[in-house]
Design an enzyme around this catalytic site. Structure first.
Site, mmCIF file in Angstrom:
data_model
loop_
_atom_site.group_PDB
_atom_site.id
_atom_site.type_symbol
_atom_site.label_atom_id
_atom_site.label_comp_id
_atom_site.label_asym_id
_atom_site.label_seq_id
_atom_site.Cartn_x
_atom_site.Cartn_y
_atom_site.Cartn_z
ATOM 1 N N ASN A 73 9.864 -31.181 35.088
ATOM 2 C CA ASN A 73 9.861 -30.094 35.405
ATOM 3 C C ASN A 73 8.827 -28.858 34.058
ATOM 4 O OD1 ASN A 73 12.591 -27.499 34.251
ATOM 5 N ND2 ASN A 73 11.473 -28.835 32.288
ATOM 6 N N TYR B 99 0.252 -18.383 37.422
ATOM 7 C CA TYR B 99 1.149 -18.492 37.580
ATOM 8 C C TYR B 99 2.092 -19.000 38.744
ATOM 9 C CZ TYR B 99 6.427 -19.696 36.936
ATOM 10 O OH TYR B 99 7.628 -20.349 36.323
ATOM 11 N N LYS C 281 2.194 -21.694 41.221
ATOM 12 C CA LYS C 281 4.052 -22.304 42.011
ATOM 13 C C LYS C 281 3.997 -22.398 43.555
ATOM 14 C CE LYS C 281 5.920 -23.237 38.170
ATOM 15 N NZ LYS C 281 6.435 -24.322 37.621
ATOM 16 N N ILE D 172 15.257 -17.561 34.327
ATOM 17 C CA ILE D 172 16.644 -18.791 33.495
ATOM 18 C C ILE D 172 16.208 -17.444 31.855
ATOM 19 C CG2 ILE D 172 17.444 -20.391 33.118
ATOM 20 C CD1 ILE D 172 17.437 -20.122 36.181
ATOM 21 N N THR E 188 15.765 -19.039 29.030
ATOM 22 C CA THR E 188 15.274 -20.064 28.767
ATOM 23 C C THR E 188 14.751 -19.589 27.499
ATOM 24 O OG1 THR E 188 13.242 -20.666 29.643
ATOM 25 C CG2 THR E 188 15.391 -21.340 30.203
#
Length: 251
Positions: free
Chosen positions: A91, A157, A161, A190, A192
């Protein structure tokens, strides 16, 4: 929560906050022995203290996932400490700077690719070796909704991914007959610390409008799917990519 991971040993990288924290806590609650690995040791220690306070079993581990030798040592630590490795949640990741391709610095590009892509290869390499010795296991790689979609200003990014999804498919093909399942999860945005630290309130409010469900996701909602994919309930699921996105990709 049922104790379906009783006796299982699971590594979670990026466990010191956000999605990784939610995964580590839910796994421990379900009976797993968790190696909570993070670059931020203070974060990992806080998560482990929370787990232990509720009777769970976990240990913190400081890790730079972009260092292949360090990743190999992390897996060896889990096996030496707990005797085996049954599962892993790869993760750990970073967002990187927000700028278009022509403005991206070479070092910035390399850093994001190292942390978000190369690290997952290193993790899988050593995790799979350990799992094969144990007769099998299950791995979940944390991709993103940007594993299939583009997003202006995040070329490194997005590239990492997308590639992570392809690597997951390959691993699923290569090791399914050997008892090791490998899947990827693609969260949308999300709520976070990664989001909070990288994006201001106005940007986060804009991102809410991109999700037909009308809000950002919660780490626990991603962890729910991760635990299912790690579990024996998902025994026929491997080499695949699963969205947790509030209909982001359905538009």
């Amino acid at each position: 929560m049922t104790r379906e991971f009783e006796g299982k040993v699971v590594i979670v990288t990026g466990a010191g906050s956000g999605i990784g924290e939610a995964c580590a806590k839910q796994l421990a609650e379900a009976g797993a022995k968790v190696v909570a690995a993070d670059m931020n040791l203070d974060g990992a220690e806080r998560v482990v203290a929370d787990i232990q306070a509720k009777g769970g079993e976990a240990l913190p581990y400081k890790i730079d996932v972009s260092d292949p030798a360090a990743v190999g040592a992390m897996v060896a630590y889990a096996v030496t400490t707990y005797g085996k490795l049954d599962g892993a949640v790869n993760n750990a990741g970073i967002g990187g700077p927000l700028k278009p391709i022509a403005d991206y610095e070479i070092d910035e590009w390399k850093h994001v690719i190292d942390v978000d892509l190369h690290s997952v290869f290193y993790c899988m390499k050593y995790e799979i070796q350990a799992m094969l010795k144990n007769g099998g296991g299950s791995i979940v790689n944390m991709s993103s909704i940007l594993g299939t979609n583009g997003f202006a200003g995040a070329p490194a990014y997005v590239a990492s991914k997308h590639a992570l999804v392809g690597m997951t498919k390959n691993a699923g093909i290569e090791y399914s007959a050997h008892g090791v399942r490998v899947n990827a999860v693609g969260p949308a945005f999300i709520k976070t610390p990664l989001i909070d630290n990288a994006l201001d309130d106005a940007t986060q409010e804009f991102l809410v409008t991109k999700h037909p469900i009308g809000r950002l996701g919660r780490p626990e909602e991603v962890a729910n799917l991760v635990l299912f994919l790690l579990s024996d309930k998902a025994s026929f699921i491997t080499g695949s990519y699963h969205l947790v996105d509030g209909a982001y990709a359905a538009q």
